[in-house]
Design a protein around this motif. Structure first.
Motif, PDB file in Angstrom:
ATOM      1  N   ASP A 247    -103.196  21.238 -22.706  1.00 19.21           N
ATOM      2  CA  ASP A 247    -102.537  21.139 -21.403  1.00 19.21           C
ATOM      3  C   ASP A 247    -101.101  20.636 -21.512  1.00 19.21           C
ATOM      4  O   ASP A 247    -100.222  21.067 -20.770  1.00 19.21           O
ATOM      5  CB  ASP A 247    -103.341  20.236 -20.464  1.00 19.21           C
TER       6      ASP A 247
ATOM      7  N   ASN B 192    -113.382  16.822 -27.318  1.00 19.89           N
ATOM      8  CA  ASN B 192    -113.052  18.057 -26.594  1.00 19.89           C
ATOM      9  C   ASN B 192    -112.025  17.761 -25.503  1.00 19.89           C
ATOM     10  O   ASN B 192    -111.069  18.519 -25.313  1.00 19.89           O
ATOM     11  CB  ASN B 192    -114.315  18.672 -26.003  1.00 19.89           C
TER      12      ASN B 192
ATOM     13  N   ASP C  15    -113.558  26.471 -25.698  1.00 23.76           N
ATOM     14  CA  ASP C  15    -114.034  25.342 -24.898  1.00 23.76           C
ATOM     15  C   ASP C  15    -112.898  24.380 -24.535  1.00 23.76           C
ATOM     16  O   ASP C  15    -112.944  23.726 -23.499  1.00 23.76           O
ATOM     17  CB  ASP C  15    -115.118  24.565 -25.664  1.00 23.76           C
ATOM     18  N   CYS C  16    -111.888  24.301 -25.402  1.00 24.78           N
ATOM     19  CA  CYS C  16    -110.825  23.353 -25.088  1.00 24.78           C
ATOM     20  C   CYS C  16    -109.600  24.069 -24.505  1.00 24.78           C
ATOM     21  O   CYS C  16    -108.561  23.466 -24.282  1.00 24.78           O
ATOM     22  CB  CYS C  16    -110.431  22.555 -26.329  1.00 24.78           C
ATOM     23  N   GLY C  17    -109.734  25.359 -24.296  1.00 23.55           N
ATOM     24  CA  GLY C  17    -108.627  26.090 -23.674  1.00 23.55           C
ATOM     25  C   GLY C  17    -107.598  26.597 -24.665  1.00 23.55           C
ATOM     26  O   GLY C  17    -106.622  27.241 -24.271  1.00 23.55           O
TER      27      GLY C  17
ATOM     28  N   ARG D 206    -108.355  19.337 -25.127  1.00 24.05           N
ATOM     29  CA  ARG D 206    -107.936  19.997 -23.892  1.00 24.05           C
ATOM     30  C   ARG D 206    -106.595  19.431 -23.407  1.00 24.05           C
ATOM     31  O   ARG D 206    -105.715  20.181 -22.982  1.00 24.05           O
ATOM     32  CB  ARG D 206    -109.016  19.851 -22.828  1.00 24.05           C
TER      33      ARG D 206
END
Lengths: 541, 476
Positions: free
Chosen positions: A163, A155, A197-199, A159
């Motif tokens: 990002d 995860n 959950d990971c954006g 993310r």
């Protein structure tokens, strides 16, 4: 040269699941050797071959190295010296990075079996980060293997990919492809949960991400959160084995709630129109096929009307049927109703609640279909054809709607009980009004010469019935009129009605008694065992 | 009703000791036959009334009690504002201040006999009755408010009747504390041209002959003589009262939980007297009382005009005017102490005994006339308030016969035209805009008013003075 079964086939066999497609890896071979053996080369970017008899895929063992953004930016290296372990290492998840040789021996260099037993999605290596499609794939696996969880480090890696913008390099077609496949899995909500959950959800589908944390009125939405609702709806659609267009419509029907100004929460007045805009934009962005897009637009626009179907005027019902193109495309209309039912059922406690609206709309369509448009067209001048067909259909729907509706009086010691029964609450209210007129005179003897507009509201259905009758009593008294025809529309506990009648004529109407007020005595509004609505109370005379 | 659920206090008094959430006992005044025939709902409703906050002494039911809305019709209950007492829109009823007034004609029945047909026709033509009828005047906003404040006094000031009438009306013709501002626009709209109309249902105007005197002393004081003819008018506050009842009932239903009032029945909706809603209702309800008083006063005037036309020189003088759907602030002695109480009478007549200060001078020593309307075609009674009654049910008595069967049943059993012919054969002329209305109001659909009055008399609530027999009935 040695061949192995790899990937999903190995995983599924270990899970005891049926194996559909088998992929093979060939170690120690060259493309020429493969062709010489009769394999048919396919694939532009990778050296992949089809078996001459089984037509299963055989790929040469290879490594990949990232050379740019997105999934196209790879340098592929396939050569006889590339080992099986090296090939497995470039794969996404440990559970997908296992191989089986011809004798059935398992090769599991990265702990795939362990993670399968522990039900964990874990990336094989940092190479996972080289392809953002893997995020979508992992999310899709979550929708299929519903009890697996994402390893924290995986995860974190995803993310990071979000990002650093890697996620933004995904091509639209690929996004739709994965999402469409994920929607067809057992529990699509898990796909969106992983993305969230990971954006990634906010980047790929900001319009879905925004729904989380948006409140809805608890009386209609016990789950309150709009995002939670939409997830319950897609999962319900999946459980019912709905088609992809229905599932996509389920996913997008409430997008408009994400852009309701917070000061208006938890109400979302007019969200349907906003949903339509967002569905169109989203469909455009990820190249959603027309069948999915068109159904999603129809459901976004009219799901509220479908839920209120029993309260709509017959003309509004016909407009709805026309808008959904039900006359020309009944199969689309059926899918529309299915999606609306998923919307209804996707709320805690609504799974077994009566939801008669789809059947009512089917019945309305049937009634409207009895109108022979060609014949109507012949009977009027060209400019009026459209309107004439619409009117004829409206009359047919109105007639089907009042089926089984009737009124009666019931005794009370000093006064009179009035009771209306109908297929809908609105129809029952109309019948109760007729029963009340019948306390004074024969309703069929009252001409519908003048229309009076009536509005009222009350905290519940029973108080609303009393309010409705009292509003009529006021109009009867103040205008010295009698009413013989009623049309009631209900929107929650708001009532908007038209009453048609004429001034009291003593000789014609022979009115028996004046009504003072509707009371709470014997007041009942409910559905009876036959599925019909009953509305009754005693009126003071 | 099952008599086993009562403790029989006397031949005509039955008591239910408090149980469940009842704060006080419930008491029914009736003989055994009447109470046995009463609807079980009376028991339920009366014991529900006994649970209301601030109720004093007991919840009472009169001998003519029957199933009403929240309160039984024929119910009496008093509340102490300082003890959290409540006022209930259902406890007053929809037809606020519905009541009866009776007037001397000074004529003997044999003088009236030759003119009976013409009187019936002329009264029927003159007095607006039935659905859709309008009164002789249409009120603008200012006049509406003036009427709601002034009651019968407003009518007299506008030339309907004389000042002498006012003394013979409860509250001297107008109810103080009326607040027209608390009456909704809808209620006023409904009333705009209904002043001076009878309405329908059990409302009527009757010419009656005094056929029997039971108490010569009181009869003398009321100037009642056998063979003489009186006029009785039974009607109420019309659409305005109904609308106020309807609107406040809803408001009280919605507000009750906020006041911590648990309603065993929504019709019992009420609000603390010392609350803004309670005060608003009282202001509006008092305005409706004035509306009813003005209404009966205007109808009286129309009646006088008909008599003046047909029998010049006749003077119709008011014996008394009573209201039987009210809530009024009165002084009563409870356990030896004088207390100010809000007395609800729903289908019950106030019956002040001798000496009560509010009575007009010429009646104070004898007691208040209590006018009991019969049903169409049956006897009516005049009673007088008693001293014992003042200690019984806060000076209250019955108000009429009370229905014995539903309108539905009545229309199946009787036919309007046949009934009118039958009654005409007995010397009672019926005039009505509706034959079905006549059938619904058939005398047989009501209890025997004689038995009701007898029970009230024996219970000491009020004392029988005279019996009246109908000659002409204008039915709404």
């Amino acid at each position: 040269m040695k061949t192995y079964i790899v990937g999903g086939a190995v995983r599924d066999r270990l899970l005891g699941l049926p194996v559909a497609d088998r992929d093979h890896v060939v170690v120690g071979a060259t493309p020429d050797a493969m062709v010489a053996l009769g394999y048919q080369p396919v694939g532009k970017d990778f050296p992949v071959f089809l078996h001459p008899k089984t037509h299963e895929e055989y790929a040469l063992a290879r490594t990949e190295r990232k050379s740019g953004h997105g999934y196209k930016g790879f340098k592929v290296y396939a050569a006889p010296e590339v080992t099986l372990e090296e090939d497995l290492r470039r794969r996404d998840l440990t559970i997908n990075a296992m191989a089986e040789d011809a004798a059935g021996a398992l090769v599991d260099p990265y702990g795939g079996q362990r993670d399968l037993a522990a039900k964990i999605f874990r990336h094989v290596s940092e190479a996972f980060a080289e392809d953002p499609v893997r995020i979508l794939r992992l999310a899709r696996f979550a929708a299929r293997f519903t009890d697996f969880v994402v390893a924290p480090e995986t995860n974190a890696l995803m993310r990071q990919m979000v990002d650093n913008g890697e996620i933004d390099a995904l091509v639209p077609e690929r996004v739709w492809q994965e999402i469409a496949r994920g929607l067809m899995e057992a529990q699509p909500s898990r796909m969106f949960q992983v993305l969230r959950d990971c954006g990634a959800l906010a980047r790929l589908f900001p319009e879905i991400d925004r729904l989380f944390g948006v409140p809805q009125p608890p009386q209609h939405h016990p789950e309150i959160d709009a995002g939670v609702h939409v997830m319950l709806v897609v999962d319900w659609a999946a459980r019912q084995g709905m088609s992809l267009p229905v599932r996509f419509a389920a996913l997008t029907h409430d997008l408009g709630k994400g852009v309701t100004p917070p000061e208006l929460w938890p109400r979302h007045h007019g969200h349907e129109a906003r949903s339509v805009e967002l569905v169109r934009a989203l469909s455009e962005r990820i190249r959603v096929p027309a069948d999915c897009r068109d159904l999603a637009v129809a459901v976004a626009r009219d799901h509220g009307n479908a839920h209120r179907a029993l309260e709509l005027r017959p003309g509004t019902v016909v407009e709805l049927l026309e808008r959904v193109d039900a006359f020309r495309r009944p199969e689309r209309f059926e899918a529309f109703l299915q999606a609306c039912e998923c919307d209804f059922r996707g709320r805690p406690g609504y799974e077994d609640k009566p939801f008669p609206e789809p059947d009512y709309l089917r019945q309305a369509l049937q009634a409207a279909q009895t109108i022979d448009a060609a014949e109507v067209a012949r009977s009027v001048e060209p400019a009026r054809i459209r309107e004439a067909i619409f009117q004829a259909r409206t009359r047919a729907v109105a007639a089907s709607r009042s089926q089984g509706a009737h009124w009666e009086h019931f005794p009370h010691q000093a006064d009179m009980g009035v009771r209306g029964i109908g297929p809908t609450l609105a129809a029952a209210f109309e019948q109760t009004a007729l029963a009340m007129t019948a306390v004074v005179t024969d309703p069929s003897g009252v001409a519908a010469n003048e229309a009076v507009d009536i509005r009222c509201e009350a905290p519940d259905d029973e108080l609303l019935l009393v309010d409705w009758l009292n509003a009529l009593i006021l109009e009867m008294a103040a205008r010295r009129m009698l009413f013989g025809r009623f049309e009631v529309r209900l929107d929650g506990h708001h009532l908007h009605a038209t009453a048609w009648g004429e001034p009291v004529d003593l000789d014609k109407h022979r009115p028996a008694v004046e009504i003072k007020g509707a009371t709470y005595t014997e007041l009942r509004v409910r559905k009876n065992d036959a599925g019909q609505w009953l509305a009754q109370c005693v009126v003071d005379v | 009703m099952n008599l086993a659920q009562f403790k029989q206090v006397s031949e005509v008094e039955w008591k239910i000791a408090p149980f469940g959430k009842m704060r006080v006992p419930a008491v029914i005044f009736a003989d055994q036959a009447l109470i046995r025939d009463m609807d079980d709902k009376v028991f339920e409703q009366l014991t529900n009334v006994a649970t209301l906050p601030g109720i004093v002494q007991a919840a009472y039911a009169m001998p003519d009690a029957h199933w009403g809305y929240g309160f039984p019709i024929g119910g009496v209950a008093a509340f102490d504002a300082d003890a959290g007492g409540v006022v209930s829109a259902g406890g007053v009823g929809f037809d606020i201040s519905c009541g009866v007034r009776t007037l001397h004609t000074g004529l003997r029945a044999d003088e009236v006999a030759p003119l009976k047909q013409r009187l019936a026709d002329r009264l029927f033509a003159r007095i607006p009755a039935g659905v859709g009828s309008t009164g002789p005047l249409r009120l603008n906003a200012n006049e509406m408010d003036a009427m709601l404040r002034g009651g019968a006094r407003w009518a007299v000031e506008h030339g309907y009747g004389s000042a002498a009438d006012l003394d013979r009306i409860e509250e001297h013709g107008y109810m103080a504390g009326a607040e027209p501002d608390q009456v909704s626009d809808q209620a006023k709209r409904r009333q705009r041209d209904e002043i001076g109309t009878l309405g329908s249902g059990n409302h009527y105007l009757e010419l009656q002959e005094i056929v029997e005197i039971h108490d010569t002393k009181a009869a003398d004081r009321f100037r009642l003589r056998v063979g003489e003819v009186v006029v009785s008018i039974h009607c109420g506050s019309r659409g305005l009262g109904h609308q106020i009842g309807t609107e406040f009932l809803k408001q009280m239903v919605i507000a009750a939980p906020g006041y911590g009032i648990e309603l065993p029945d929504r019709e019992l909706a009420c609000a603390p007297i010392n609350s803004s809603l309670g005060q608003a209702y009282l202001g509006a309800m008092r305005a409706a009382i004035n509306c009813a008083l003005a209404n009966r006063q205007v109808i009286t005037h129309l009646t006088r005009q008909v008599f003046a036309d047909l029998l010049p020189g006749t003077h119709l003088t008011l014996i008394y005017d009573v209201s039987h759907n009210t809530c009024k602030l009165e002084s009563h002695t409870v356990d030896g102490q004088s207390r100010r109480l809000y007395v609800h009478r729903k289908g019950a007549t106030r019956a002040f005994g001798p000496g009560y200060p509010a009575l007009p001078n010429e009646l104070r020593d004898i007691g208040q006339p209590v006018l009991i309307g019969g049903s169409m075609g049956t006897a009516s009674y005049i009673l007088v308030g008693t001293e014992t009654g003042m200690t019984r049910a806060f000076s209250s008595a019955c108000h009429g016969a009370g229905r014995a069967m539903s309108r539905h049943q009545a229309t199946r059993q009787w036919h309007g035209r046949t009934l009118m012919d039958e009654l005409a054969g007995q010397g009672v002329l019926i005039r009505s805009p509706s034959l079905r209305g006549v059938a619904e109001e058939a005398p047989g659909a009501y209890k025997d008013v004689g038995a009701v009055v007898e029970a009230a008399d024996r219970a000491g609530l009020a004392c029988k003075v005279a019996r009246l027999k109908p000659l002409v009935c204008i039915k709404g």
